[in-house]
Write a protein that holds these residues in place. Sequence first.
Motif, short mmCIF file in Angstrom:
data_model
loop_
_atom_site.label_atom_id
_atom_site.label_comp_id
_atom_site.label_asym_id
_atom_site.label_seq_id
_atom_site.Cartn_x
_atom_site.Cartn_y
_atom_site.Cartn_z
N LYS A 89 -41.59 8.02 82.79
CA LYS A 89 -41.71 9.57 82.62
C LYS A 89 -40.38 9.24 81.20
N MET A 92 -41.08 7.68 77.80
CA MET A 92 -41.71 8.82 77.29
C MET A 92 -41.58 9.22 76.16
N PRO A 93 -40.83 10.72 76.19
CA PRO A 93 -40.60 10.93 74.52
C PRO A 93 -39.74 10.17 73.87
N GLN A 96 -42.69 8.49 72.08
CA GLN A 96 -43.79 9.12 71.34
C GLN A 96 -42.83 9.35 69.71
N LEU A 129 -50.94 12.31 80.30
CA LEU A 129 -51.10 11.83 79.32
C LEU A 129 -51.16 13.33 78.07
N GLU A 132 -48.74 15.68 78.85
CA GLU A 132 -47.63 15.75 78.20
C GLU A 132 -47.55 15.77 76.22
N TYR A 134 -49.25 13.04 74.14
CA TYR A 134 -48.61 11.96 74.24
C TYR A 134 -49.88 11.42 72.61
N THR A 135 -49.42 10.93 71.75
CA THR A 135 -50.74 10.35 71.00
C THR A 135 -50.51 9.34 70.45
#
Length: 198
Positions: A89, A92-93, A96, A129, A132, A134-135
Motif C-alpha cells: 500500500k 501504490m501512490p 499511480q 482500490l 484510494e 487508483y486507476t
Amino acid sequence: MTQRKRLLLLLAGFVLLLAAAAMGYTALSQRGALSPAGDGSGSQEGSAPIPAPDFQMETPEGTALTLLEALDGRPAVVNFWASTCGPCKTEMPDFQAAFTDYGQDIQFLMVNVGDAMSGETREKAEAYLEAEGYTFPVYYDVDYSGVTAYGLRGFPSTFFLDGDGNVTAYASGMLTQSTLADGLAMIRPETAADGKAG
C-alpha cells in the motif's frame, strides 16, 4: 562486579543486538532493491533475454487471460500486491503517479495475489482500490498461478519487462519512488529524460 551483574549485562547486550538485527531485517525486507535479470550483465552483447513466465489471471470482470495475452508490445511493469500488505500500500501512490505519467508508453499490470497473502480477499482488494481512487489496470491471480510461476515468497514483488516480454529487472520488497523511476528508465530510457517519475 558480581557474576550475576555480569550475566545480566551480557544478557541485556544480547537482547539489544537481537532487537537491532530484527529492525534492520524489517527495514531491508520492506525496501526493494532493483536487480538486473539473469547474470547481472544487463544488456551486454551475448546475454540471453529471459522471457517473462506466463501465468493465468482474471480481469476485474472475471475474464480469464494470461500475462502474455495481456502484453501489447509496450514495455511493462508487473507488480504483485495485496491490500493487506503494508509495504504494498505504501508504494501504490508511486505506481499511480507513474501510470498517470507513462501509461501511454508503459503497460502497468497490477496483479493482486488473493489469499496467497494472509487475510486478503478480492472484496478487500476492490474496496481498497475504490477507496484510494487508483486507476491503473488490476488483475487477479486467482489460483496462485503467478505466485508459483515467479517463485514469489513475499510481497510486494515487481518485474520490469521490455517490449518483447523479457524480464529486464526485478525487485522483491517495497520500491521507493526513485527505484521505481530507475526500473522504468531501464525498460523505456526516455523516462529518465522526461524526469516525471523520480
